[in-house]
Design a protein around this motif. Structure first.
Motif, PDB file in Angstrom:
ATOM      1  N   UNK A   1      36.815  44.015  30.601  1.00 44.26           N
ATOM      2  CA  UNK A   1      35.778  42.726  31.068  1.00 44.26           C
ATOM      3  C   UNK A   1      34.280  43.002  29.853  1.00 44.26           C
ATOM      4  N   UNK A   2      33.775  41.974  29.845  1.00 43.98           N
ATOM      5  CA  UNK A   2      31.814  41.907  29.331  1.00 43.98           C
ATOM      6  C   UNK A   2      31.042  41.854  30.410  1.00 43.98           C
ATOM      7  N   UNK A   3      31.327  41.605  31.827  1.00 48.47           N
ATOM      8  CA  UNK A   3      30.800  41.274  33.162  1.00 48.47           C
ATOM      9  C   UNK A   3      30.079  42.769  32.955  1.00 48.47           C
TER      10      UNK A   3
ATOM     11  N   UNK B   1      38.443  33.731  30.565  1.00 51.97           N
ATOM     12  CA  UNK B   1      37.227  33.276  30.301  1.00 51.97           C
ATOM     13  C   UNK B   1      36.394  33.496  30.797  1.00 51.97           C
ATOM     14  N   UNK B   2      37.055  34.008  31.994  1.00 55.48           N
ATOM     15  CA  UNK B   2      36.012  34.534  33.128  1.00 55.48           C
ATOM     16  C   UNK B   2      35.666  36.316  32.782  1.00 55.48           C
ATOM     17  N   UNK B   3      36.792  36.491  32.344  1.00 51.25           N
ATOM     18  CA  UNK B   3      36.484  37.825  31.931  1.00 51.25           C
ATOM     19  C   UNK B   3      35.688  38.263  31.336  1.00 51.25           C
ATOM     20  N   UNK B   4      35.858  37.601  30.111  1.00 51.81           N
ATOM     21  CA  UNK B   4      34.736  37.191  28.791  1.00 51.81           C
ATOM     22  C   UNK B   4      35.162  38.821  27.926  1.00 51.81           C
ATOM     23  N   UNK B   5      36.490  39.336  27.719  1.00 52.99           N
ATOM     24  CA  UNK B   5      37.206  40.936  26.852  1.00 52.99           C
ATOM     25  C   UNK B   5      36.014  40.884  26.085  1.00 52.99           C
ATOM     26  N   UNK B   6      35.771  41.914  25.837  1.00 53.57           N
ATOM     27  CA  UNK B   6      35.050  42.853  24.654  1.00 53.57           C
ATOM     28  C   UNK B   6      36.377  42.960  23.567  1.00 53.57           C
ATOM     29  N   UNK B   7      35.291  43.041  22.686  1.00 53.51           N
ATOM     30  CA  UNK B   7      36.201  43.503  21.459  1.00 53.51           C
ATOM     31  C   UNK B   7      36.371  45.602  21.960  1.00 53.51           C
ATOM     32  N   UNK B   8      38.304  45.181  21.459  1.00 56.56           N
ATOM     33  CA  UNK B   8      38.641  46.497  21.707  1.00 56.56           C
ATOM     34  C   UNK B   8      38.154  47.207  20.824  1.00 56.56           C
ATOM     35  N   UNK B   9      39.224  47.163  19.415  1.00 57.54           N
ATOM     36  CA  UNK B   9      39.403  47.653  18.318  1.00 57.54           C
ATOM     37  C   UNK B   9      37.973  48.259  17.825  1.00 57.54           C
ATOM     38  N   UNK B  10      37.877  49.289  16.928  1.00 57.17           N
ATOM     39  CA  UNK B  10      36.435  49.810  16.722  1.00 57.17           C
ATOM     40  C   UNK B  10      37.131  50.451  15.227  1.00 57.17           C
TER      41      UNK B  10
END
Length: 274
Positions: free
Chosen positions: A25-27, A54-63
């Protein structure tokens, strides 16, 4: 695309009999010193699919550093949320461009989660990071994978089929984006330069352009009608209306000042008559 290290680590650590979804989660995704925060996970199911992502607003997982020698990772500016979407390849950027033009996607996240397949899957113990998570204008969600049609082999089809099954469990949409006509994509890329609000014409000028296009006019004619003193100024206005689909243009034809633009009402009328 091969499973990335983060997915291998998740699969080795969890070894769950169930298919799981992992995300950050971005938060809570970054702690004070800037390091990545705790990754969350849940079994893939309808309840998970009904969460407010949309509330979770997930961050990028793959690097990933992108495709070497062919493309440098680019940030596509998504007008709807006034934020950037990271693209791993030029193929992904073209697909994001088409999704933006289509107007059905409200928000878009790049590589937002990892799916780790359970024991019943032919990909048991392996993982997959979908290319995009989308929230559509009707509030529903879906995942997109990008792969040129000529690169969809048997291995990729199994991965995509298993991802589609996960989306079905979540109650989400799923689609593999395999490319568009190259000329149409190039033309759309030209139009996209005028997609920003700064290129939107004033209401009075917009009405003038739409009225003039009812019988079908070339791009050059519409520019001269909208701005007789300086026609080049009106190019962005005309193209902005085409990007917003208020004007119809054949993207599969050569794009220049002689390209014919017409109002959507006129095009629909022609289709009904046919």
């Amino acid at each position: 695309m091969q499973p990335v290290d983060v997915v291998r680590q998740i699969a080795a650590r969890r070894r769950s009999p169930h298919t799981e979804v992992h995300w950050i989660p971005r938060t809570r995704g970054r702690i004070a010193d800037g390091r990545s925060g705790r990754q969350e996970y849940a079994i893939a199911g309808r309840i998970l699919g009904e969460w407010d992502w949309a509330a979770i607003d997930p961050m990028q997982v793959r690097t990933s550093k992108g495709v070497r020698h062919y493309f440098t990772g680019a940030m596509y500016f998504w007008q709807g949320t006034r934020s950037h979407v990271w693209c791993e390849s030029q193929a992904e950027r073209w697909e994001v461009l088409w999704l933006d033009y289509g107007g059905q996607v409200e928000r878009l996240w790049a590589q937002p989660m990892a799916i780790v397949f359970g024991h019943r899957s032919p990909l048991a113990g392996r993982g997959h990071v979908p290319d995009f998570l989308a929230q559509f204008t009707d509030g529903s969600y879906g995942l997109f994978d990008v792969r040129p049609a000529e690169r969809v082999d048997a291995r990729a089809r199994v991965q995509f089929d298993e991802t589609a099954e996960v989306c079905n469990t979540l109650g989400w949409h799923y689609q593999v984006l395999t490319g568009h006509d190259p000329l149409a994509t190039q033309n759309l890329d030209c139009l996209s330069a005028s997609r920003h609000d700064r290129c939107r014409p004033a209401p009075a000028v917009e009405r003038v352009i739409l009225d003039a296009a009812r019988g079908g006019r070339t791009r050059g004619e519409l520019c001269r009608i909208a701005s007789p003193a300086c026609p080049p100024v009106a190019c962005a206005w005309v193209d902005n209306l085409a990007w917003r689909r208020l004007l119809h243009v054949d993207l599969g034809a050569t794009f220049n000042s002689d390209t014919v633009y017409s109002t959507v009402e006129r095009v629909l009328g022609q289709e009904e008559a046919a």
